[in-house]
Each structure stands twice: as C-alpha cells, then as structure tokens.
Write a protein that holds these residues in place. Structure first.
Motif, PDB file in Angstrom:
ATOM      1  N   MET A 189      13.151  10.926   6.693  1.00 41.19           N
ATOM      2  CA  MET A 189      12.783  12.320   6.930  1.00 41.19           C
ATOM      3  C   MET A 189      11.407  12.434   7.572  1.00 41.19           C
ATOM      4  SD  MET A 189      15.328  14.164   6.110  1.00 41.19           S
ATOM      5  CE  MET A 189      14.771  15.810   5.801  1.00 41.19           C
ATOM      6  N   SER A 190      10.544  11.457   7.329  1.00 46.19           N
ATOM      7  CA  SER A 190       9.188  11.512   7.888  1.00 46.19           C
ATOM      8  C   SER A 190       9.178  11.362   9.404  1.00 46.19           C
ATOM      9  CB  SER A 190       8.297  10.439   7.256  1.00 46.19           C
ATOM     10  OG  SER A 190       8.613   9.149   7.752  1.00 46.19           O
ATOM     11  N   TYR A 191      10.193  10.703   9.976  1.00 45.11           N
ATOM     12  CA  TYR A 191      10.231  10.553  11.432  1.00 45.11           C
ATOM     13  C   TYR A 191      11.404  11.287  12.078  1.00 45.11           C
ATOM     14  CZ  TYR A 191      13.612   6.695  10.813  1.00 45.11           C
ATOM     15  OH  TYR A 191      14.699   5.935  10.478  1.00 45.11           O
ATOM     16  N   SER A 192      12.113  12.074  11.331  1.00 43.05           N
ATOM     17  CA  SER A 192      13.238  12.853  11.860  1.00 43.05           C
ATOM     18  C   SER A 192      12.714  14.008  12.713  1.00 43.05           C
ATOM     19  CB  SER A 192      14.063  13.419  10.707  1.00 43.05           C
ATOM     20  OG  SER A 192      14.948  14.421  11.169  1.00 43.05           O
ATOM     21  N   PRO A 193      13.004  14.004  14.016  1.00 43.76           N
ATOM     22  CA  PRO A 193      12.512  15.093  14.873  1.00 43.76           C
ATOM     23  C   PRO A 193      12.966  16.472  14.391  1.00 43.76           C
ATOM     24  CG  PRO A 193      13.525  13.375  16.203  1.00 43.76           C
ATOM     25  CD  PRO A 193      13.802  13.043  14.772  1.00 43.76           C
ATOM     26  N   MET A 194      14.200  16.559  13.964  1.00 46.83           N
ATOM     27  CA  MET A 194      14.756  17.842  13.525  1.00 46.83           C
ATOM     28  C   MET A 194      13.996  18.406  12.332  1.00 46.83           C
ATOM     29  SD  MET A 194      17.278  20.057  13.976  1.00 46.83           S
ATOM     30  CE  MET A 194      18.467  19.108  14.889  1.00 46.83           C
ATOM     31  N   ASN A 195      13.590  17.532  11.431  1.00 51.57           N
ATOM     32  CA  ASN A 195      12.963  17.969  10.199  1.00 51.57           C
ATOM     33  C   ASN A 195      11.449  18.048  10.288  1.00 51.57           C
ATOM     34  OD1 ASN A 195      15.541  16.115   9.351  1.00 51.57           O
ATOM     35  ND2 ASN A 195      15.420  18.064   8.288  1.00 51.57           N
ATOM     36  N   ASN A 196      10.901  17.787  11.457  1.00 49.28           N
ATOM     37  CA  ASN A 196       9.454  17.829  11.616  1.00 49.28           C
ATOM     38  C   ASN A 196       8.998  18.819  12.682  1.00 49.28           C
ATOM     39  OD1 ASN A 196       8.203  15.797   9.742  1.00 49.28           O
ATOM     40  ND2 ASN A 196       9.839  14.590  10.648  1.00 49.28           N
ATOM     41  N   VAL A 197       9.866  19.721  13.078  1.00 45.00           N
ATOM     42  CA  VAL A 197       9.479  20.788  14.001  1.00 45.00           C
ATOM     43  C   VAL A 197       8.559  21.740  13.239  1.00 45.00           C
ATOM     44  CG1 VAL A 197      10.313  22.751  15.351  1.00 45.00           C
ATOM     45  CG2 VAL A 197      11.586  20.602  15.366  1.00 45.00           C
ATOM     46  N   GLN A 198       7.421  22.031  13.832  1.00 45.97           N
ATOM     47  CA  GLN A 198       6.435  22.873  13.153  1.00 45.97           C
ATOM     48  C   GLN A 198       6.530  24.318  13.644  1.00 45.97           C
ATOM     49  OE1 GLN A 198       2.666  21.031  13.840  1.00 45.97           O
ATOM     50  NE2 GLN A 198       3.271  19.126  12.846  1.00 45.97           N
ATOM     51  N   LYS A 199       6.480  25.229  12.696  1.00 48.29           N
ATOM     52  CA  LYS A 199       6.552  26.648  13.023  1.00 48.29           C
ATOM     53  C   LYS A 199       5.301  27.069  13.792  1.00 48.29           C
ATOM     54  CE  LYS A 199       7.997  31.006  11.082  1.00 48.29           C
ATOM     55  NZ  LYS A 199       9.158  31.095  11.934  1.00 48.29           N
ATOM     56  N   ASN A 200       5.518  27.823  14.865  1.00 49.86           N
ATOM     57  CA  ASN A 200       4.468  28.364  15.730  1.00 49.86           C
ATOM     58  C   ASN A 200       3.633  27.300  16.447  1.00 49.86           C
ATOM     59  OD1 ASN A 200       5.104  31.104  15.222  1.00 49.86           O
ATOM     60  ND2 ASN A 200       4.069  30.943  13.255  1.00 49.86           N
ATOM     61  N   ALA A 201       4.137  26.077  16.524  1.00 54.18           N
ATOM     62  CA  ALA A 201       3.429  25.028  17.261  1.00 54.18           C
ATOM     63  C   ALA A 201       3.665  25.223  18.753  1.00 54.18           C
ATOM     64  CB  ALA A 201       3.922  23.652  16.833  1.00 54.18           C
ATOM     65  N   LYS A 202       2.741  24.738  19.554  1.00 49.92           N
ATOM     66  CA  LYS A 202       2.886  24.808  21.012  1.00 49.92           C
ATOM     67  C   LYS A 202       3.548  23.518  21.475  1.00 49.92           C
ATOM     68  CE  LYS A 202       0.447  25.394  25.349  1.00 49.92           C
ATOM     69  NZ  LYS A 202      -0.846  25.565  26.007  1.00 49.92           N
ATOM     70  N   TYR A 203       4.772  23.639  21.969  1.00 50.20           N
ATOM     71  CA  TYR A 203       5.532  22.488  22.450  1.00 50.20           C
ATOM     72  C   TYR A 203       5.591  22.519  23.977  1.00 50.20           C
ATOM     73  CZ  TYR A 203       7.003  21.513  17.697  1.00 50.20           C
ATOM     74  OH  TYR A 203       7.008  21.199  16.370  1.00 50.20           O
ATOM     75  N   PRO A 204       5.658  21.346  24.592  1.00 50.87           N
ATOM     76  CA  PRO A 204       5.794  21.304  26.056  1.00 50.87           C
ATOM     77  C   PRO A 204       7.209  21.698  26.461  1.00 50.87           C
ATOM     78  CG  PRO A 204       6.011  19.104  25.154  1.00 50.87           C
ATOM     79  CD  PRO A 204       5.643  20.011  23.998  1.00 50.87           C
ATOM     80  N   SER A 205       7.450  21.760  27.750  1.00 47.87           N
ATOM     81  CA  SER A 205       8.811  22.009  28.243  1.00 47.87           C
ATOM     82  C   SER A 205       9.695  20.845  27.808  1.00 47.87           C
ATOM     83  CB  SER A 205       8.804  22.105  29.761  1.00 47.87           C
ATOM     84  OG  SER A 205       7.980  23.167  30.166  1.00 47.87           O
ATOM     85  N   ILE A 206      10.897  21.172  27.373  1.00 48.73           N
ATOM     86  CA  ILE A 206      11.790  20.148  26.836  1.00 48.73           C
ATOM     87  C   ILE A 206      13.175  20.310  27.449  1.00 48.73           C
ATOM     88  CG2 ILE A 206      12.917  19.292  24.741  1.00 48.73           C
ATOM     89  CD1 ILE A 206      10.424  20.252  23.203  1.00 48.73           C
ATOM     90  N   LEU A 207      13.738  19.199  27.903  1.00 48.70           N
ATOM     91  CA  LEU A 207      15.119  19.156  28.385  1.00 48.70           C
ATOM     92  C   LEU A 207      15.896  18.255  27.443  1.00 48.70           C
ATOM     93  CD1 LEU A 207      17.401  19.647  30.419  1.00 48.70           C
ATOM     94  CD2 LEU A 207      16.501  17.729  31.756  1.00 48.70           C
ATOM     95  N   LEU A 208      16.836  18.836  26.721  1.00 52.70           N
ATOM     96  CA  LEU A 208      17.685  18.084  25.802  1.00 52.70           C
ATOM     97  C   LEU A 208      19.042  17.891  26.463  1.00 52.70           C
ATOM     98  CD1 LEU A 208      16.673  20.119  22.674  1.00 52.70           C
ATOM     99  CD2 LEU A 208      16.128  17.719  23.059  1.00 52.70           C
TER     100      LEU A 208
END
Length: 124
Positions: free
Chosen positions: A34-53
C-alpha cells in the motif's frame, strides 16, 4: 496496479508473485504494498502534471479498469492547478499495445503528439 487487486486467492497471477512481493494477506506485506500503490497514494488537492494513462481492452496483466480507476481518482482528488488527466483505452490492444504494425505506429504517434503538446511543441 491497485494493490487491492492482489488479494483474491483465486487469481493465479497474483499468487505467482507472492514469493517476490510477499503475501498481501499478511499485514507487513500489505502495508508495504500500500505504501507504493499509486492508486492509494493520490493526494487530495495536490498539483499533478499532465498525465496520459493508457490501457488495452484485452490486456491479461493490467485490466482496462485499472487505468480507468486511476484516471477517475486523479481527476477527483487533484488540485485545480493540475494538468489534464487523459485516458485512452485501445479496444483491440493487449498488454504490449497493438499487434498490427500500422495500429502500433498510430498509437506511438498519439503518445508523441500528447508529449509534444504538453511541452509546447505541437504547433512547431
């Protein structure tokens, strides 16, 4: 991949990796995953770069709903000054993109177009 997808015992792909990752039903391994799971480590109101999934409908390793869930999670939680979160699911692709040469090249062109647009070189 969402760490919760590792839990069901009847998913053989999950248990093949247990010797490498540890058993997610044991607390210490679950917490580590869980410590490295991207899904479970998204932070609320954080500034993320442009992302293409990217995803493939016929991917046997990463189901199409994984990038879909990640896109929704990022869109819901990100701050208002974040870049766009784009999702593209190829309807005829597997884990390693398209198998047809021209569709593969078309897919790569899409990836590069996204990248060039994000660094401001799309109009050059």
């Amino acid at each position: 991949v969402d760490s919760h997808m590792l839990l069901p015992r009847d998913w053989s792909i999950s248990w093949e990796g247990a010797s490498e990752w540890g058993n997610p039903n044991e607390k210490k391994y679950f917490e580590y995953m869980m410590s490295y799971s991207p899904m479970n480590n998204v932070q609320k109101n954080a500034k993320y770069p442009s992302i293409l999934l990217l995803g493939g409908l016929h991917d046997p390793r990463v189901a199409f709903w994984e990038p879909t869930k990640m896109a929704q999670t990022l869109r819901h939680e990100q701050g208002k000054h974040s870049g766009p979160v784009c999702l593209k699911v190829e309807m005829s692709a597997g884990h390693f993109s398209q198998s047809d040469r021209y569709k593969y090249l078309e897919s790569k062109a899409f990836d590069f177009a996204f990248l060039l647009n994000e660094v401001g070189l799309a109009q050059v």
